[in-house]
Structures are given as C-alpha cells and as structure tokens.
Design an enzyme around this catalytic site. Structure first.
Site, PDB file in Angstrom:
ATOM      1  N   ALA A 219       0.685  -1.229   0.374  1.00 21.25           N
ATOM      2  CA  ALA A 219      -0.372  -0.106   0.100  1.00 21.25           C
ATOM      3  C   ALA A 219       0.537   0.222   0.095  1.00 21.25           C
ATOM      4  O   ALA A 219       0.725   2.055  -0.294  1.00 21.25           O
ATOM      5  CB  ALA A 219      -0.905   0.263   1.260  1.00 21.25           C
ATOM      6  N   GLU A 220       2.391   0.571   0.237  1.00 20.76           N
ATOM      7  CA  GLU A 220       2.849   2.576   1.580  1.00 20.76           C
ATOM      8  C   GLU A 220       4.291   2.405   0.081  1.00 20.76           C
ATOM      9  O   GLU A 220       4.702   3.304  -0.178  1.00 20.76           O
ATOM     10  CB  GLU A 220       2.659   2.241   2.785  1.00 20.76           C
ATOM     11  CG  GLU A 220       2.719   3.838   3.409  1.00 20.76           C
ATOM     12  CD  GLU A 220       3.688   3.980   4.715  1.00 20.76           C
ATOM     13  OE1 GLU A 220       3.661   4.608   4.917  1.00 20.76           O
ATOM     14  OE2 GLU A 220       3.761   2.930   5.097  1.00 20.76           O
TER      15      GLU A 220
ATOM     16  N   LYS B  43      13.614  -0.163   0.240  1.00 19.20           N
ATOM     17  CA  LYS B  43      12.459   0.059   0.129  1.00 19.20           C
ATOM     18  C   LYS B  43      11.860   1.755   0.026  1.00 19.20           C
ATOM     19  O   LYS B  43      12.221   2.557   0.245  1.00 19.20           O
ATOM     20  CB  LYS B  43      11.735  -0.228   2.217  1.00 19.20           C
ATOM     21  CG  LYS B  43      10.282   0.449   1.999  1.00 19.20           C
ATOM     22  CD  LYS B  43       9.056  -0.405   3.898  1.00 19.20           C
ATOM     23  CE  LYS B  43       8.687  -0.020   4.031  1.00 19.20           C
ATOM     24  NZ  LYS B  43       8.026  -0.386   5.466  1.00 19.20           N
TER      25      LYS B  43
ATOM     26  N   ASP C 178       1.615  -0.173  13.735  1.00 22.62           N
ATOM     27  CA  ASP C 178       0.899  -0.967  12.358  1.00 22.62           C
ATOM     28  C   ASP C 178       1.113  -2.303  12.708  1.00 22.62           C
ATOM     29  O   ASP C 178       1.658  -3.058  11.516  1.00 22.62           O
ATOM     30  CB  ASP C 178       1.603   0.130  11.138  1.00 22.62           C
ATOM     31  CG  ASP C 178       0.179  -0.647   9.875  1.00 22.62           C
ATOM     32  OD1 ASP C 178      -0.909  -0.850  10.214  1.00 22.62           O
ATOM     33  OD2 ASP C 178       1.088  -0.061   8.978  1.00 22.62           O
TER      34      ASP C 178
END
Lengths: 198, 320
Positions: free
Chosen positions: A8-9, A21, A110
């Site tokens: 999603a990110e 990342k 999260d």
C-alpha cells in the site's frame, strides 16, 4: 535490482542481500503533506529497526537512508507474510517480541499479521514506518489493540485463541508494567464509538 | 413485496419505499439547529412533527397504500436515543396495526448496502463518513467488520464543529468545501493515523487556535486536504490488507467532491476500481433502510428496541 513486492505504501526492491524500500509518491495527497510523511516514516523506520536490532529483537537490520530521504536500505529477510501462513504456534513468540520491543521504548504503530514474517527461525517483525519512541502504557495498549483488531478482521476464526496466546506471553514478559497497559486496553475499547457494553 | 423503511437516527427523518428491491420513493427532511449543535430532543420533536407528512409523501410517490406494505423496516441504531425512539414508535405502531413483519436495520449496514447497490461494486472496502461515524469497513465471513475507525470524533463532526466556530451554520461541509476551493496556502495540521485508525479531535483543537490568525479559505483547504488524505490512506491500508479491489465512499461526507477525487486517484494508482455514490443515497435516508429491510426479509421477527450503540460487526449477514 529486482522488484520484490508492491504494498500500500512502498515498493520493495532486492539488490543482492540488501532490500531497498522505496516509499511511493501518493498523488492523492498534495506535495506539502505527502513529502514530509514519506521522509518522516523512512527515518522513523530506520531508527526503530536500529534500536530493535541492537537489542536482539528479530527485525531486519537497517543499513542506510538514501540522500533524497525516501529509500531505506536494510538486510534481506526470508519468510512468508503471516497473513498468508497463519498459525497459532507463532503467537506466543510474537507476544514476547512485542513485549521486548515495548520494553525498549519502541511502539510499532501498525502491528498487523501482514507486518510479521514467518521463517524457520520464527517470527520477524517488519514495516516500522508508523513507529515512534514511547514508554507510555497508552501507546503500548494502542499497539496491542491494533493487533487484536487485525486478527479479528483478517483471521476471524482463530482470532480469539491467537489473542489469548499472544497476551499471555506478552504479560509474562512485560511483568509488573502490564497492569497499566491492561487498564488502557480496556479504555481504548470503551473509547471506540460503539462498544459492546453500550 | 413492499417494504417501508424509516430512518430517524440523528438529524434526518426519512421514509422510503422499496418494491422487490427496487427503490420507488425516498422522502426526507433534516433538522437544522438554529445555533450550536444538535439538541437530541429538538431533533426528535422535528421528526415527530414531520413524520406523518414524510411517510404519506413517500407512499404517494411509490403509488402504494399503507395496507399494501409487507414489511416495516426501522433504523434501530446507532444513533441518538430520543431520535431513534421516533422511528421505533412509528414502525411498531404500523406493524401492530397492519399486523405485518417488522425488521430492525443497523444504520451503518444500510449505508453499506445502498452503496453496494448504487455503485454495483460487489465486495468493496467501504469508507463510511458522516457526522457521527467514520469507519473503514470490509466484509469477511458473514459479517461487516470495522477495519479502522475514528478513535474520537467523526470527520463530519470535526468539520461541523470548526464550521460553527467560523460562524457557518449546520451542515458546514458544503460551505467549507466551497471555501477550500479558494484556499491556496497549506497550513500544516496534525496528520493522525494510528495503524488502521484515525483521529480528528487533535485537528479540531489545532485549527480552533488558528481561527484568528489564518485565512478561513486556507484553513478549510488544509482541513480537507489533511483529513481526507488520512481517510484515503486508511482505506488503502484496508484494501491492501484485506485484498479488496474496489472502494466506495458513503455517508454524508461522501457528497464532497475532493474526497471522491482522492479516492479515485488512490484506486487508479493501485489498479483498483472506484465508483462514486449517487448523492441522493449517500446521506441518511429512508430508502436505504427499506432496501436493507428487503435484503433481510427472511430474518425472523426480531426485537427492534432502539440500540444507540449498535455496532456494525454485531449483525450476522445471512443474505450475502
């Protein structure tokens, strides 16, 4: 560089033993909101990984942040995302890990089964983009409440047993400090708009 | 089969008629406080006074008489007790008088069902945003599960509260939306996302302190950009985590153009589908209660006593 996955990110790339990342630009957000968020989360993730890694909690080891501030370099970890390979047998270990993380002052922010990898050595916690440093009971409780609702929404059948195993070992590892966390856990459920007891 | 649905959970009294799943009428009226926020008893009084006329209008538009109604559906909660009681009493009276089945509908689920019908998306993530509610909902194993929600106030409530301090009458959303189009300078506001949950009371306090020093237009622009970005991020997280390929936005705040635009962009970037809801059915209305009552037509007769804190995930979904 090989593309590993796209969440999603962020997009994950692989370069030998290193994983990169990259936090994607989100066009739905204006630049003034989007950029600080991406830089901030990359930095927060680096710092949390560093702290956990130094104290022997099973997480990827961070290497560096790119000049632009939107790429994080870390060690590659093999394993399957827990939401695809769910098993109750990992829950006790996860409870211990989260308690150790909290003892080190790291709040994950999260905590879902998608952010836990399972491999031969057990569980590895990943994705610290929403993490921050705090030792407050309330922040610890927020982490746990999040895992609980993630279990409920993604693994409804096993959720109750999974949570019971998790919280038992979390409580044991955290020791005396658990009492305060427990109070806040109840409070969080009550604060949600419509809880079971009216 | 005719279903009459009655909605009275908060500001709006609505009545709608559905025939075999088809919406025939959708009449409503919304209580607007002269100043300040909602006064539950005043809202309930508004509903009592207007209910007969709105129900009559709804039947007339649907071209059906009361004795032809097969099921009375009522919005059972969540909502404000005095308001809920109006719908409860009226529907109980009608079902007793005509000796017909009565079905209690969860207000949040009615929003979901009418959104699915309106957009044709079968299994979307639903962002339900209104004055009182802010929830990210997914369907899993016979239940609608609240994946993320506000930890304090609803996004519409935050907008209304700030609007009130700016001298904007209820509902403040549309005027704030207009003002925001003239805003150019972004003022940094708290972006509060906690995993899957969001929170808005911090933003409300923060903006309240800036009211005298910053331009209204810039504040409105910044509120919308920040609050909606949080909501869309939470929705995207739910889509990624629960492997859903589409999004709908429903509830009163779904009338906002910018929020829909952001939802559309997010979905486009991740290759998912986005369909905008028809405005008529996004805010509180009676047709959504009638429609959901129709879906629940085979449920056994139930106790329809108002449930002010009725949770979305408390209902077993047997028709999907």
């Amino acid at each position: 560089m090989k593309k590993l996955s796209s969440g999603a990110e962020a997009i994950l790339y692989e370069d030998g033993d290193v994983v990169i990342k990259y936090r994607k630009k989100k066009s739905y957000r204006i630049k003034e909101i989007d950029e600080p968020i991406r830089y901030h989360r990359t930095k927060a993730e680096f710092q949390a990984l560093k702290r956990c890694n130094e104290t022997g909690i099973n997480v990827p080891s961070p290497i560096k942040i790119s000049k632009e501030g939107d790429k994080l370099y870390m060690s590659k970890i093999d394993g399957k995302q827990m939401d695809y390979s769910f098993s109750l047998s990992n829950m006790s270990q996860i409870g211990e890990m989260v308690a150790s993380m909290h003892t080190e002052g790291v709040i994950h922010g999260d905590l879902t089964t998608a952010n836990i990898l399972i491999n031969r050595s057990g569980a590895v916690i990943i994705d610290f983009g929403l993490s921050y440093f705090s030792r407050k009971d309330e922040d610890r409780a927020t982490d746990i409440a999040m895992l609980k609702s993630a279990l409920r929404s993604r693994h409804p059948k096993e959720a109750e047993d999974a949570y019971r195993l998790f919280i038992a070992s979390y409580r044991k590892r955290l020791g005396k400090e658990f009492k305060g966390v427990e109070t806040h856990l109840k409070d969080i459920e009550r604060r949600r708009r419509y809880h079971e007891n009216g | 089969m005719y279903v009459l649905g009655i909605e009275s959970t908060a500001h709006t009294f609505g009545a709608g008629v559905v025939k075999d799943g088809k919406i025939l009428s959708n009449e409503r009226d919304t209580y607007k406080p002269k100043q300040g926020g909602i006064i539950p008893n005043e809202a309930a009084h508004h509903h009592y006074m207007l209910a007969p006329e709105i129900i009559r209008r709804s039947l007339k538009k649907a071209n059906v008489s009361m004795d032809k109604i097969d099921i009375f559906a009522v919005s059972q909660g969540p909502g404000l007790m005095p308001c809920l009681r109006v719908g409860y009493q009226i529907s109980r009276f009608l079902s007793d008088k005509f000796n017909k089945k009565i079905i209690g509908v969860n207000h949040c689920i009615a929003h979901i069902e009418i959104a699915r019908r309106s957009t044709g998306l079968m299994d979307p993530v639903m962002l339900y945003v209104s004055g009182g509610n802010t929830q990210v909902i997914t369907y899993e194993n016979g239940r609608y599960i609240v994946f993320g929600e506000t930890q304090d106030i609803g996004v519409g409530n935050m907008i209304d509260k700030i609007g009130r301090k700016m001298g904007i009458p209820f509902p403040a959303g549309p005027i704030i939306e207009d003002l925001s189009k003239k805003g150019k300078n972004y003022i940094k506001l708290p972006y509060s996302i906690k995993g899957m949950d969001v929170s808005f009371s911090g933003m409300e306090t923060f903006v309240s302190r800036l009211l005298n020093t910053k331009k209204k237009e810039d504040l409105c622009f910044s509120i919308q950009e920040t609050a909606f970005a949080m909501l869309i991020e939470a929705s995207e997280r739910a889509m990624a985590y629960c492997k859903k390929e589409s999004l709908v936005i429903t509830g009163g705040v779904a009338g906002n153009d910018r929020l829909n635009e952001m939802g559309r962009i997010m979905c486009k970037e991740r290759g998912a589908k986005f369909v905008r809801m028809e405005k008529e059915f996004s805010g509180d209305n009676g047709a959504m209660i009638a429609y959901t009552g129709y879906l629940m037509r085979d449920y056994e007769t139930m106790d329809v006593t108002p449930l002010p804190t009725y949770r979305t995930d408390a209902v077993e979904i047997k028709y999907r």
